[in-house]
Write a protein that holds these residues in place. Structure first.
Motif, PDB file in Angstrom:
ATOM      1  N   ARG A   1       4.299 -14.716   3.447  1.00 14.11           N
ATOM      2  CA  ARG A   1       4.519 -13.421   4.074  1.00 14.11           C
ATOM      3  C   ARG A   1       5.991 -13.031   3.934  1.00 14.11           C
ATOM      4  NH1 ARG A   1       3.790 -15.175  10.467  1.00 14.11           N
ATOM      5  NH2 ARG A   1       5.841 -16.149  10.741  1.00 14.11           N
ATOM      6  N   VAL A   2       6.259 -11.754   4.178  1.00 12.32           N
ATOM      7  CA  VAL A   2       7.625 -11.237   4.132  1.00 12.32           C
ATOM      8  C   VAL A   2       8.284 -11.490   5.479  1.00 12.32           C
ATOM      9  CG1 VAL A   2       9.053  -9.180   3.803  1.00 12.32           C
ATOM     10  CG2 VAL A   2       6.954  -9.476   2.472  1.00 12.32           C
ATOM     11  N   LYS A   3       9.546 -11.883   5.440  1.00 15.11           N
ATOM     12  CA  LYS A   3      10.284 -12.143   6.671  1.00 15.11           C
ATOM     13  C   LYS A   3      10.318 -10.898   7.552  1.00 15.11           C
ATOM     14  CE  LYS A   3      14.752 -12.781   6.398  1.00 15.11           C
ATOM     15  NZ  LYS A   3      16.077 -13.394   6.136  1.00 15.11           N
ATOM     16  N   LYS A   4      10.122 -11.062   8.852  1.00 18.52           N
ATOM     17  CA  LYS A   4      10.069  -9.933   9.769  1.00 18.52           C
ATOM     18  C   LYS A   4      11.355  -9.117   9.732  1.00 18.52           C
ATOM     19  CE  LYS A   4       6.723 -11.860  13.042  1.00 18.52           C
ATOM     20  NZ  LYS A   4       6.477 -12.263  14.456  1.00 18.52           N
ATOM     21  N   LYS A   5      12.486  -9.780   9.568  1.00 22.15           N
ATOM     22  CA  LYS A   5      13.755  -9.062   9.515  1.00 22.15           C
ATOM     23  C   LYS A   5      13.814  -8.138   8.305  1.00 22.15           C
ATOM     24  CE  LYS A   5      18.747  -9.833   9.754  1.00 22.15           C
ATOM     25  NZ  LYS A   5      19.838 -10.853   9.807  1.00 22.15           N
ATOM     26  N   SER A   6      13.222  -8.557   7.186  1.00 17.71           N
ATOM     27  CA  SER A   6      13.200  -7.712   5.992  1.00 17.71           C
ATOM     28  C   SER A   6      12.333  -6.481   6.218  1.00 17.71           C
ATOM     29  CB  SER A   6      12.682  -8.514   4.791  1.00 17.71           C
ATOM     30  OG  SER A   6      13.517  -9.626   4.524  1.00 17.71           O
ATOM     31  N   VAL A   7      11.208  -6.655   6.913  1.00 17.00           N
ATOM     32  CA  VAL A   7      10.348  -5.510   7.247  1.00 17.00           C
ATOM     33  C   VAL A   7      11.086  -4.550   8.177  1.00 17.00           C
ATOM     34  CG1 VAL A   7       8.202  -4.815   8.360  1.00 17.00           C
ATOM     35  CG2 VAL A   7       8.230  -6.851   6.910  1.00 17.00           C
TER      36      VAL A   7
ATOM     37  N   MET B   1      10.569   4.885  -2.640  1.00 18.62           N
ATOM     38  CA  MET B   1      11.324   3.821  -1.976  1.00 18.62           C
ATOM     39  C   MET B   1      10.446   2.615  -1.678  1.00 18.62           C
ATOM     40  SD  MET B   1      13.525   5.923   0.857  1.00 18.62           S
ATOM     41  CE  MET B   1      13.465   4.472   1.921  1.00 18.62           C
ATOM     42  N   SER B   2       9.220   2.859  -1.279  1.00 14.77           N
ATOM     43  CA  SER B   2       8.373   1.786  -0.766  1.00 14.77           C
ATOM     44  C   SER B   2       7.600   1.067  -1.870  1.00 14.77           C
ATOM     45  CB  SER B   2       7.396   2.344   0.265  1.00 14.77           C
ATOM     46  OG  SER B   2       6.623   3.394  -0.288  1.00 14.77           O
ATOM     47  N   VAL B   3       6.839   1.812  -2.681  1.00 16.67           N
ATOM     48  CA  VAL B   3       5.969   1.181  -3.681  1.00 16.67           C
ATOM     49  C   VAL B   3       6.287   1.629  -5.097  1.00 16.67           C
ATOM     50  CG1 VAL B   3       4.131   0.962  -1.980  1.00 16.67           C
ATOM     51  CG2 VAL B   3       4.159   2.938  -3.496  1.00 16.67           C
ATOM     52  N   GLY B   4       7.302   2.478  -5.273  1.00 16.96           N
ATOM     53  CA  GLY B   4       7.704   2.891  -6.610  1.00 16.96           C
ATOM     54  C   GLY B   4       7.059   4.190  -7.035  1.00 16.96           C
ATOM     55  N   ARG B   5       7.523   4.704  -8.154  1.00 14.94           N
ATOM     56  CA  ARG B   5       6.998   5.968  -8.689  1.00 14.94           C
ATOM     57  C   ARG B   5       5.676   5.693  -9.404  1.00 14.94           C
ATOM     58  NH1 ARG B   5      10.722   9.873  -8.128  1.00 14.94           N
ATOM     59  NH2 ARG B   5      12.881   9.230  -7.768  1.00 14.94           N
ATOM     60  N   ARG B   6       4.667   5.500  -8.603  1.00 18.26           N
ATOM     61  CA  ARG B   6       3.363   5.082  -9.103  1.00 18.26           C
ATOM     62  C   ARG B   6       2.452   6.278  -9.321  1.00 18.26           C
ATOM     63  NH1 ARG B   6       0.972   0.418  -9.320  1.00 18.26           N
ATOM     64  NH2 ARG B   6       2.594  -0.610  -8.095  1.00 18.26           N
ATOM     65  N   ALA B   7       1.673   6.221 -10.386  1.00 18.82           N
ATOM     66  CA  ALA B   7       0.631   7.212 -10.636  1.00 18.82           C
ATOM     67  C   ALA B   7      -0.721   6.568 -10.343  1.00 18.82           C
ATOM     68  CB  ALA B   7       0.676   7.704 -12.077  1.00 18.82           C
TER      69      ALA B   7
ATOM     70  N   PHE C   1       1.709  -4.942   6.651  1.00 19.85           N
ATOM     71  CA  PHE C   1       1.742  -3.879   5.644  1.00 19.85           C
ATOM     72  C   PHE C   1       0.965  -2.652   6.118  1.00 19.85           C
ATOM     73  CE2 PHE C   1       2.018  -7.922   3.208  1.00 19.85           C
ATOM     74  CZ  PHE C   1       3.366  -7.827   2.931  1.00 19.85           C
ATOM     75  N   LYS C   2      -0.089  -2.873   6.916  1.00 23.00           N
ATOM     76  CA  LYS C   2      -0.778  -1.732   7.518  1.00 23.00           C
ATOM     77  C   LYS C   2       0.158  -0.989   8.474  1.00 23.00           C
ATOM     78  CE  LYS C   2      -5.501  -3.567   7.308  1.00 23.00           C
ATOM     79  NZ  LYS C   2      -6.681  -3.998   8.100  1.00 23.00           N
ATOM     80  N   GLU C   3       0.947  -1.748   9.209  1.00 28.13           N
ATOM     81  CA  GLU C   3       1.892  -1.121  10.128  1.00 28.13           C
ATOM     82  C   GLU C   3       2.956  -0.323   9.358  1.00 28.13           C
ATOM     83  OE1 GLU C   3       4.305   0.270  13.027  1.00 28.13           O
ATOM     84  OE2 GLU C   3       2.208  -0.385  13.128  1.00 28.13           O
ATOM     85  N   LEU C   4       3.385  -0.824   8.191  1.00 25.26           N
ATOM     86  CA  LEU C   4       4.342  -0.074   7.374  1.00 25.26           C
ATOM     87  C   LEU C   4       3.734   1.242   6.901  1.00 25.26           C
ATOM     88  CD1 LEU C   4       6.070  -2.849   5.233  1.00 25.26           C
ATOM     89  CD2 LEU C   4       7.152  -1.370   6.918  1.00 25.26           C
TER      90      LEU C   4
ATOM     91  N   PHE D   1       0.064  -5.426  -2.003  1.00 27.24           N
ATOM     92  CA  PHE D   1       0.087  -6.837  -1.627  1.00 27.24           C
ATOM     93  C   PHE D   1      -1.296  -7.423  -1.345  1.00 27.24           C
ATOM     94  CE2 PHE D   1       4.176  -5.045  -0.183  1.00 27.24           C
ATOM     95  CZ  PHE D   1       5.027  -5.842  -0.939  1.00 27.24           C
ATOM     96  N   ALA D   2      -2.338  -6.579  -1.316  1.00 29.68           N
ATOM     97  CA  ALA D   2      -3.675  -7.070  -0.970  1.00 29.68           C
ATOM     98  C   ALA D   2      -4.152  -8.086  -2.000  1.00 29.68           C
ATOM     99  CB  ALA D   2      -4.659  -5.902  -0.901  1.00 29.68           C
ATOM    100  N   PRO D   3      -4.896  -9.090  -1.561  1.00 29.68           N
ATOM    101  CA  PRO D   3      -5.438 -10.070  -2.509  1.00 29.68           C
ATOM    102  C   PRO D   3      -6.310  -9.408  -3.561  1.00 29.68           C
ATOM    103  CG  PRO D   3      -5.711 -10.816  -0.243  1.00 29.68           C
ATOM    104  CD  PRO D   3      -5.249  -9.394  -0.177  1.00 29.68           C
TER     105      PRO D   3
END
Length: 541
Positions: free
Chosen positions: A380-386, A439-445, A475-478, A525-527
């Protein structure tokens, strides 16, 4: 990185370099397409049109930098300007980021590249930050540290591992200039010992020394920048610096030459140069330990893993003693008596047992370089990074709200909105959502493969989590947090005067709903096997 106004005239116009963009993004590539296209265009067009005005200006600038870096009798950097970066939203403490002029950044960057490529082969495999690609392999990264830790864990699944962690207090702001110069001398001697014909460029050594002379934390930050910070941010604001801890090594830290510029390319090399001495001492300690251990360091963050408590303890003590000799203050290691909330408060930890819960006084999680690794393989991602990422989103939202409402007095109610906004509410919301998405997931199409990392976004910084068995709620909270910030902007736009919305169809405007699964944090990040389409329902308004 946005182009500086002074640099715009040195490169071809966008309509010329945009056609050099790769039409098909390379699979699993983190490259910046804009930067790559601009570089390709500049190289090609500079040869094809040598008399173009921008080519002549670029050539003149290059010649000026070369003359200053290589031909002047003495070289000196201009003192950098200091930018305050907030350490956490709830505190009045700031980090001092040094900003050099463009010409100085070019000279510093090329010198740092020279040193890295010259000495990289001397650094140990335990050093993972700011390294070079070698033998056709990419340079190590903090993502690779996760793989190394997991591979070591798999070899000791039955017994568990003892882990020790250490973090240096304000590392870049505490490096002694004398220690930095001495460790570079030691590195040169080590290179000569391996290759008697080795010679380091004397001009590079001059630039290295000039880099140290142009900046120190007490002189450039404590004595100058902090006064401006208090005027701008309030009397409680300050730049964090462990002055009391430094008194163990310096009689008067405020009069010593301490601290190297944060954000400089040469500072990254100095970090490896200084801590290489610690790496060597830990490596030599293997002859004194009763068993094997794994030591990893990413800049000033360190972790030791060993199947034996005694081995872990000895190697950890060696590392701490090496920091004392390098005049670097470390966070006091805490004794892990139990796995509870206090465990996460410490930055340095005495050896503790990393194993499955229930087998005595054990800790299931290990924390390193922004990741948290559970003993059973969960990541998981460190809480401080989130939390830092949320603060960044909040900062961008507040900046837009101030732009929409620049005349509102502090604490006024009801708000007073600025007139004359030329964009429609739909355009403002769309562009803001696109910015937060980038910023979050990139310039995605929509057609992009979700397993393909987008460059320069928060999700790419934790790409090892992608497709793994992870706790998905963070990630849902983000996703929810990002949508709430967009709703804040929408509520402000609802109250803008009609004259600010030239498109009359916006009278009954409703903020567009969630774009869909491909643009969510969860999708990144989903499996594997989760659905790659679908929409999150928009909130009722």
């Amino acid at each position: 990185m946005p182009a500086l106004p002074e640099m715009l005239d040195l490169f071809p116009p966008r309509r010329q370099w945009n056609r050099f963009r790769n039409r098909i993004r390379r699979k699993n590539s983190d490259e910046d397409q804009n930067l790559t296209a601009l570089l390709r265009a500049t190289i090609n067009l500079r040869t094809e049109f040598p008399n173009a005005p921008w080519v002549q200006r670029l050539n003149e600038r290059i010649q000026s930098i070369r003359q200053r870096a290589l031909e002047q009798a003495t070289f000196a950097f201009n003192p950098p300007t200091i930018r305050a970066e907030e350490k956490s939203p709830a505190s009045n403490e700031f980090r001092a980021i040094a900003k050099f002029s463009v010409d100085d950044q070019v000279i510093e960057g090329i010198t740092a590249s020279y040193f890295r490529h010259t000495f990289d082969q001397l650094f140990t495999d335990s050093s993972l930050a700011f390294r070079c690609a070698r033998d056709g392999s990419p340079p190590p990264t903090h993502h690779g540290a996760v793989t190394l830790i997991e591979n070591y864990r798999k070899r000791h699944l039955g017994t568990g591992l003892y882990v020790a962690e250490c973090d240096i207090k304000g590392f870049f702001d505490c490096v002694s200039h004398k220690v930095a110069a001495n460790t570079l001398t030691n590195l040169v001697d080590e290179a000569v010992e391996q290759n008697p014909g080795f010679v380091v460029d004397p001009r590079a050594l001059q630039i290295f020394q000039a880099y140290l002379e142009c900046y120190s934390f007490p002189e450039n930050v404590t004595s100058l920048a902090e006064l401006s910070l208090k005027v701008e941010k309030g009397q409680e604001a300050r730049y964090k610096w462990p002055e009391e801890a430094l008194r163990e090594f310096h009689a008067d830290p405020r009069s010593a030459r301490i601290g190297i510029p944060q954000g400089g390319a040469l500072s990254c090399f100095i970090a490896n140069c200084v801590l290489h001495q610690a790496d060597l001492e830990v490596k030599r300690s293997r002859s004194r330990t009763p068993g094997p251990f794994r030591y990893l360091r990413y800049c000033d963050d360190m972790v030791i893993l060993a199947p034996s408590l005694e081995t872990c303890r000895i190697s950890f003590e060696v590392y701490q003693q090496s920091l004392q000799r390098l005049l670097l203050p470390a966070h006091q290691p805490i004794e892990v008596a139990a796995y509870d909330a206090e465990f996460w408060n410490g930055k340095s930890r005495q050896p503790y047992l990393w194993a499955q819960p229930g087998s005595g006084n054990t800790v299931p999680w290990l924390q390193f370089v922004g990741y948290q690794i559970r003993y059973d393989g969960m990541l998981r991602v460190k809480k401080k990074s989130v939390a830092k990422h949320k603060a960044k989103i909040l900062q961008e939202t507040n900046r837009l709200l101030r732009t929409l409402n620049p005349t509102r007095p502090a604490g006024s109610s009801p708000p007073i909105f600025a007139l004359g906004i030329r964009k429609t509410a739909s355009q403002i919301i769309h562009r803001f959502r696109q910015k937060l998405t980038a910023m979050s997931v990139g310039r995605r199409a929509v057609h992009h493969n979700l397993r393909q990392a987008m460059p320069q976004c928060w999700a790419t910084g934790f790409k090892m989590v992608r497709g793994r068995r992870i706790p998905i709620n963070a990630f849902k909270e983000l996703d929810r947090f990002r949508e709430r910030q967009i709703e804040r902007v929408w509520r402000r736009l609802r109250h803008l005067p009609v004259s600010a919305k030239p498109n009359t169809s916006n009278v009954g405007f409703r903020a567009p709903g969630f774009y869909g699964f491909p643009f969510s944090y969860v999708a990144q990040f989903a499996p594997a096997g989760r659905p790659k389409t679908g929409r999150m329902p928009a909130r009722r308004r």
